[in-house]
Motif scaffolding. Structure first.
Motif, PDB file in Angstrom:
ATOM      1  N   LEU A 141       0.712  -1.135   0.020  1.00 40.87           N
ATOM      2  CA  LEU A 141      -0.081   0.059   0.113  1.00 40.87           C
ATOM      3  C   LEU A 141       0.928   1.361   0.004  1.00 40.87           C
ATOM      4  CD1 LEU A 141      -2.993   0.982   0.064  1.00 40.87           C
ATOM      5  CD2 LEU A 141      -2.838   0.874   2.551  1.00 40.87           C
ATOM      6  N   PHE A 142       0.526   2.272  -0.917  1.00 40.83           N
ATOM      7  CA  PHE A 142       1.268   3.316  -1.067  1.00 40.83           C
ATOM      8  C   PHE A 142       0.480   4.366  -0.653  1.00 40.83           C
ATOM      9  CE2 PHE A 142       3.418   0.932  -4.196  1.00 40.83           C
ATOM     10  CZ  PHE A 142       4.546   1.200  -4.502  1.00 40.83           C
ATOM     11  N   TYR A 143       1.192   5.485   0.244  1.00 40.09           N
ATOM     12  CA  TYR A 143       0.674   6.771   0.665  1.00 40.09           C
ATOM     13  C   TYR A 143       1.667   7.789  -0.095  1.00 40.09           C
ATOM     14  CZ  TYR A 143      -2.023   4.524   4.148  1.00 40.09           C
ATOM     15  OH  TYR A 143      -3.054   3.754   4.537  1.00 40.09           O
ATOM     16  N   PHE A 144       0.747   8.811  -0.848  1.00 40.34           N
ATOM     17  CA  PHE A 144       1.566   9.840  -1.565  1.00 40.34           C
ATOM     18  C   PHE A 144       1.154  11.052  -0.848  1.00 40.34           C
ATOM     19  CE2 PHE A 144       1.124   6.857  -5.052  1.00 40.34           C
ATOM     20  CZ  PHE A 144       2.547   6.418  -5.060  1.00 40.34           C
ATOM     21  N   THR A 145       2.098  11.929  -0.195  1.00 40.34           N
ATOM     22  CA  THR A 145       1.688  12.836   0.714  1.00 40.34           C
ATOM     23  C   THR A 145       2.000  14.325  -0.227  1.00 40.34           C
ATOM     24  OG1 THR A 145       3.969  12.994   1.242  1.00 40.34           O
ATOM     25  CG2 THR A 145       2.698  11.790   2.663  1.00 40.34           C
ATOM     26  N   GLU A 146       2.399  14.309  -1.363  1.00 34.81           N
ATOM     27  CA  GLU A 146       2.537  15.852  -1.760  1.00 34.81           C
ATOM     28  C   GLU A 146       1.303  16.173  -2.778  1.00 34.81           C
ATOM     29  OE1 GLU A 146       5.906  16.607  -4.960  1.00 34.81           O
ATOM     30  OE2 GLU A 146       6.809  17.229  -2.925  1.00 34.81           O
ATOM     31  N   LYS A 147       1.008  17.221  -2.067  1.00 36.11           N
ATOM     32  CA  LYS A 147      -0.733  17.545  -2.533  1.00 36.11           C
ATOM     33  C   LYS A 147      -0.560  18.040  -4.044  1.00 36.11           C
ATOM     34  CE  LYS A 147      -2.531  18.813   1.884  1.00 36.11           C
ATOM     35  NZ  LYS A 147      -3.017  19.873   2.759  1.00 36.11           N
ATOM     36  N   GLN A 148       0.370  18.412  -4.624  1.00 36.54           N
ATOM     37  CA  GLN A 148       0.416  18.739  -5.829  1.00 36.54           C
ATOM     38  C   GLN A 148       0.059  17.753  -7.040  1.00 36.54           C
ATOM     39  OE1 GLN A 148       4.319  20.872  -6.369  1.00 36.54           O
ATOM     40  NE2 GLN A 148       5.233  19.102  -7.124  1.00 36.54           N
ATOM     41  N   TYR A 149       0.376  16.555  -6.464  1.00 40.07           N
ATOM     42  CA  TYR A 149       0.230  15.370  -7.482  1.00 40.07           C
ATOM     43  C   TYR A 149      -0.941  14.629  -7.233  1.00 40.07           C
ATOM     44  CZ  TYR A 149       5.038  15.251  -8.525  1.00 40.07           C
ATOM     45  OH  TYR A 149       6.704  15.970  -9.050  1.00 40.07           O
ATOM     46  N   TYR A 150      -1.717  15.379  -6.298  1.00 41.19           N
ATOM     47  CA  TYR A 150      -3.197  14.687  -6.252  1.00 41.19           C
ATOM     48  C   TYR A 150      -3.986  14.431  -7.379  1.00 41.19           C
ATOM     49  CZ  TYR A 150      -2.623  14.722  -1.035  1.00 41.19           C
ATOM     50  OH  TYR A 150      -2.055  14.245   0.374  1.00 41.19           O
ATOM     51  N   ASP A 151      -4.297  15.537  -8.072  1.00 37.06           N
ATOM     52  CA  ASP A 151      -4.781  15.480  -9.328  1.00 37.06           C
ATOM     53  C   ASP A 151      -4.213  14.942 -10.325  1.00 37.06           C
ATOM     54  OD1 ASP A 151      -6.912  16.728  -7.976  1.00 37.06           O
ATOM     55  OD2 ASP A 151      -6.160  18.792  -8.470  1.00 37.06           O
ATOM     56  N   LYS A 152      -2.772  14.544 -10.445  1.00 36.88           N
ATOM     57  CA  LYS A 152      -2.073  14.518 -11.451  1.00 36.88           C
ATOM     58  C   LYS A 152      -1.825  12.960 -11.163  1.00 36.88           C
ATOM     59  CE  LYS A 152       0.156  18.645 -11.885  1.00 36.88           C
ATOM     60  NZ  LYS A 152       1.583  19.546 -11.478  1.00 36.88           N
ATOM     61  N   LEU A 153      -2.088  12.220 -10.305  1.00 41.97           N
ATOM     62  CA  LEU A 153      -1.645  11.044 -10.083  1.00 41.97           C
ATOM     63  C   LEU A 153      -2.384  10.124 -11.157  1.00 41.97           C
ATOM     64  CD1 LEU A 153      -0.197   9.017  -8.391  1.00 41.97           C
ATOM     65  CD2 LEU A 153      -2.021   8.592  -7.021  1.00 41.97           C
ATOM     66  N   GLU A 154      -1.532   9.181 -11.967  1.00 45.65           N
ATOM     67  CA  GLU A 154      -2.131   8.407 -12.832  1.00 45.65           C
ATOM     68  C   GLU A 154      -2.985   7.540 -12.479  1.00 45.65           C
ATOM     69  OE1 GLU A 154       0.825   7.174 -15.699  1.00 45.65           O
ATOM     70  OE2 GLU A 154       1.738   9.048 -15.539  1.00 45.65           O
ATOM     71  N   LEU A 155      -3.791   7.293 -13.200  1.00 49.31           N
ATOM     72  CA  LEU A 155      -5.172   6.078 -12.668  1.00 49.31           C
ATOM     73  C   LEU A 155      -4.441   4.704 -12.979  1.00 49.31           C
ATOM     74  CD1 LEU A 155      -8.206   7.688 -13.940  1.00 49.31           C
ATOM     75  CD2 LEU A 155      -7.570   7.524 -11.685  1.00 49.31           C
ATOM     76  N   ASP A 156      -3.459   4.497 -13.837  1.00 50.21           N
ATOM     77  CA  ASP A 156      -2.912   3.273 -14.060  1.00 50.21           C
ATOM     78  C   ASP A 156      -1.706   2.799 -13.154  1.00 50.21           C
ATOM     79  OD1 ASP A 156      -0.949   5.101 -15.179  1.00 50.21           O
ATOM     80  OD2 ASP A 156      -0.626   3.818 -16.936  1.00 50.21           O
ATOM     81  N   PHE A 157      -1.575   3.499 -11.995  1.00 52.00           N
ATOM     82  CA  PHE A 157      -0.520   3.123 -11.152  1.00 52.00           C
ATOM     83  C   PHE A 157      -0.922   1.833 -10.627  1.00 52.00           C
ATOM     84  CE2 PHE A 157       1.373   2.978  -6.786  1.00 52.00           C
ATOM     85  CZ  PHE A 157       2.764   3.307  -7.113  1.00 52.00           C
ATOM     86  N   PRO A 158       0.122   0.680 -10.673  1.00 53.31           N
ATOM     87  CA  PRO A 158      -0.158  -0.503 -10.578  1.00 53.31           C
ATOM     88  C   PRO A 158      -0.546  -1.217  -9.148  1.00 53.31           C
ATOM     89  CG  PRO A 158       2.082  -0.277 -10.625  1.00 53.31           C
ATOM     90  CD  PRO A 158       1.477   0.889 -10.884  1.00 53.31           C
ATOM     91  N   PHE A 159      -0.533  -0.194  -8.069  1.00 51.13           N
ATOM     92  CA  PHE A 159      -0.864  -0.627  -6.761  1.00 51.13           C
ATOM     93  C   PHE A 159      -1.885   0.259  -6.210  1.00 51.13           C
ATOM     94  CE2 PHE A 159       3.518  -1.921  -7.611  1.00 51.13           C
ATOM     95  CZ  PHE A 159       3.421  -3.340  -7.612  1.00 51.13           C
ATOM     96  N   ASN A 160      -2.363  -0.376  -5.152  1.00 55.75           N
ATOM     97  CA  ASN A 160      -3.420   0.263  -4.282  1.00 55.75           C
ATOM     98  C   ASN A 160      -2.618   1.601  -3.671  1.00 55.75           C
ATOM     99  OD1 ASN A 160      -5.640  -1.298  -4.764  1.00 55.75           O
ATOM    100  ND2 ASN A 160      -5.143  -2.498  -2.972  1.00 55.75           N
ATOM    101  N   TYR A 161      -3.221   2.843  -3.636  1.00 53.69           N
ATOM    102  CA  TYR A 161      -2.630   3.927  -3.053  1.00 53.69           C
ATOM    103  C   TYR A 161      -3.604   4.682  -2.156  1.00 53.69           C
ATOM    104  CZ  TYR A 161      -4.275   6.386  -7.041  1.00 53.69           C
ATOM    105  OH  TYR A 161      -4.937   7.065  -8.071  1.00 53.69           O
TER     106      TYR A 161
END
Length: 183
Positions: free
Chosen positions: A107-127
């Motif tokens: 399980l991934f946690y991404f903390t940088e808010k500027q990436y929230y809208d840009k995070l690609e939907l095809d990231f291969p794992f739950n996040y």
């Protein structure tokens, strides 16, 4: 990635800084600890939770690569806390190999808010976006292991900054199911 572990690594870091070398971008993070000698055996024979924040995933990366060749592993949970998904691209092929095994959960946690809208939907794992709630995570892992017949405690190994370690330590202090390993 250079860890300031001794004379040689300190000299190279000082050389880069004092000679004002512009072509190399350096971030110093750590120090982090060495894993115990029997770490790989623990990963494949006992329920284990690995938690890494930032570049500290490198502490576990070699061992995870080694066990990716194992036919079976015991329940292995991996939580990776990063600013953005670009920081982990180098390690995704190994995680995909592990993900194909039974009993591996990441399980991934991404903390940088500027990436929230840009995070690609095809990231291969739950996040998740934001910071992890370790109490909820440990409760879920406890429920997932409630019928564990080995009577083993669930080992927790953490690599990263001390603020997160303090949170994990407080949550596991009175919990008899988890054992925060000191390494």
């Amino acid at each position: 990635h250079i860890k300031a572990r001794g004379d040689w690594t300190n000299k190279i870091i000082n050389h880069i800084y004092y000679n004002n070398i512009k072509k190399i971008k350096i971030k110093i993070d750590g120090p982090y600890h060495h894993l115990p000698k029997n770490f790989n055996k623990t990963l494949i024979t006992e329920p284990t939770l690995l938690i890494a924040s930032g570049i500290a995933i490198t502490t576990f990366s070699y061992n995870l690569q080694k066990i990716s060749n194992e036919k079976e592993i015991f329940k292995l949970y991996l939580i990776i806390i990063l600013k953005n998904p670009n920081e982990i691209a180098w390690f995704l092929p190994i995680l995909k190999l592990l993900f194909d095994k039974n009993n591996f959960y990441v399980l991934f946690y991404f903390t940088e808010k500027q990436y929230y809208d840009k995070l690609e939907l095809d990231f291969p794992f739950n996040y998740n976006l934001g910071r992890p709630n370790f109490k909820n995570i440990l409760d879920d892992i406890f429920i997932h292991n409630v019928f564990n017949t080995t009577d083993s405690l669930i080992n927790i190994f953490y690599s990263g900054n001390n603020v997160i370690l303090k949170d994990i330590r407080n949550i596991t202090k009175n919990n008899k199911t988890f054992k925060l390993q000191n390494f």
